[in-house]
Design an enzyme around this catalytic site. Structure first.
Site, PDB file in Angstrom:
ATOM      1  N   ARG A 180       0.614  -1.152   0.229  1.00 18.08           N
ATOM      2  CA  ARG A 180      -0.070  -0.326  -0.142  1.00 18.08           C
ATOM      3  C   ARG A 180       1.074   1.508  -0.343  1.00 18.08           C
ATOM      4  O   ARG A 180       0.319   2.280   0.521  1.00 18.08           O
ATOM      5  CB  ARG A 180      -0.719   0.208   1.118  1.00 18.08           C
ATOM      6  CG  ARG A 180      -2.125  -1.298   1.630  1.00 18.08           C
ATOM      7  CD  ARG A 180      -3.034  -1.105  -0.112  1.00 18.08           C
ATOM      8  NE  ARG A 180      -3.517  -1.814  -0.028  1.00 18.08           N
ATOM      9  CZ  ARG A 180      -3.353  -3.970  -0.266  1.00 18.08           C
ATOM     10  NH1 ARG A 180      -2.021  -3.709  -1.045  1.00 18.08           N
ATOM     11  NH2 ARG A 180      -4.349  -4.272   0.038  1.00 18.08           N
ATOM     12  N   GLU A 182      -5.364   3.680   5.831  1.00 18.04           N
ATOM     13  CA  GLU A 182      -5.448   3.160   4.840  1.00 18.04           C
ATOM     14  C   GLU A 182      -5.885   3.835   3.835  1.00 18.04           C
ATOM     15  O   GLU A 182      -5.489   4.086   3.091  1.00 18.04           O
ATOM     16  CB  GLU A 182      -5.412   1.293   3.609  1.00 18.04           C
ATOM     17  CG  GLU A 182      -5.661   1.326   2.782  1.00 18.04           C
ATOM     18  CD  GLU A 182      -5.577   0.051   2.331  1.00 18.04           C
ATOM     19  OE1 GLU A 182      -6.179  -0.809   1.441  1.00 18.04           O
ATOM     20  OE2 GLU A 182      -6.124  -1.170   3.098  1.00 18.04           O
ATOM     21  N   CYS A 221     -11.188  -0.944   2.302  1.00 14.95           N
ATOM     22  CA  CYS A 221     -10.440  -0.195   3.689  1.00 14.95           C
ATOM     23  C   CYS A 221      -9.349   0.595   3.894  1.00 14.95           C
ATOM     24  O   CYS A 221      -9.947   0.604   3.809  1.00 14.95           O
ATOM     25  CB  CYS A 221      -9.141  -1.959   4.001  1.00 14.95           C
ATOM     26  SG  CYS A 221     -10.053  -3.226   3.435  1.00 14.95           S
TER      27      CYS A 221
END
Length: 297
Positions: free
Chosen positions: A171, A286, A216
């Site tokens: 990420r 995130e 998320c």
């Protein structure tokens, strides 16, 4: 100099003022852009940046992994959604605009029997956003297939980065302070794996599909599942204002219809605090908060 004073230098570009941004976010929250533009070409993007003197510049792609603050976003918000071309350079290599839909790219590869992005099944958003956050699943990310990234810097210049000029991890991608214009991606010739694709589709059925969310909320800490930690700490169903934690998957904060961005932030902080107090584990967000890419001098 205010950006609106430079409008005469951009006669072919529609510049909108006080433009609502919540419809451009999958969360459906956020305020208005002081100035908003949606260039049709890379050349227009360059000219817009060159005209944005003393103006903070924000970039918004598909709005699927971003939290737009409430109130007025002072400066210029550039949407890359119309930079959505794709040009095949050979059978397994394509140059793709930053605004190209990631789901459409997955569909295109499936139709061309090109394997590689099966793990991206069901991930929303644009390719540019997917690159900056190295979107992915199952230990894979889209940056694995990037050969080059063409960008526009704060002076409006085109700057190319080869695959050895930046790094990425879970990420995360080191490309920042620039605007992605297009990406050259290459696949290794493997055939499309329908079973793998179906497996990722099946996993996403355990997520609150069809609800307003930004995906998320937190990254998975090493060795842990953020969703499992949140569930074990009793976060499912927690609510702040119009925002609530999904009963289906605890790592999803949903907009019940009247949430504002501050509700999302407060609820995320509450969830992270619960997990830390119970386990000592710090959850990292995130979802990215919309912030200036750079301020043009």
């Amino acid at each position: 100099m205010k950006f609106n004073k430079l409008k005469p230098r951009l006669p072919d570009i529609i510049i909108r003022e006080n433009w609502p941004l919540s419809p451009l976010s999958t969360l459906g929250t956020g305020g208005k852009a002081e100035f908003f533009v949606q260039p049709e070409t890379v050349q227009q993007l360059q000219e817009i940046v060159r005209c944005a003197e003393n103006t903070p510049v924000y970039v918004l792609g598909g709005g699927s992994n971003v939290l737009i603050p409430d109130g007025v976003i002072h400066g210029l918000v550039i949407s890359t959604r119309n930079l959505s071309s794709i040009s095949w350079l050979d059978e397994y290599t394509a140059e793709i605009g930053a605004g190209f839909s990631l789901p459409v790219l997955v569909k295109t590869l499936r139709e061309r029997n090109i394997g590689g992005l099966e793990f991206s099944a069901g991930i929303p958003g644009t390719l540019g956003g997917a690159i900056t956050g190295n979107a992915g699943a199952g230990g894979h990310g889209v940056c694995e297939y990037v050969n080059a990234v063409n960008t526009v810097d704060a002076q409006g210049n085109l700057v190319a980065f080869g695959k050895d000029d930046f790094s990425y991890s879970y990420r995360r991608c080191t490309l920042s302070g620039i605007i992605i214009a297009s990406v050259v991606m290459s696949w290794n010739g493997d055939s499309w794996d329908e079973a793998k694709y179906s497996g990722f589709i099946a996993k996403r059925k355990n997520q609150p599909v069809g609800m307003r969310s930004a995906g998320c909320t937190f990254k998975n800490p090493e060795g842990h599942s953020a969703g499992k930690l949140l569930d074990e700490c009793g976060c499912k169903g927690l609510r702040v204002g119009g925002a609530f934690v999904s009963e289906v998957h605890a790592n999803f904060i949903l907009n019940g219809g009247n949430a504002i961005s501050s509700d999302i932030i407060e609820l995320a902080d509450l969830c992270a605090k619960r997990v830390y107090e119970s386990t000592g584990i710090t959850l990292e967000p995130e979802i990215k908060t919309l912030s200036p890419c750079f301020s043009v001098k």
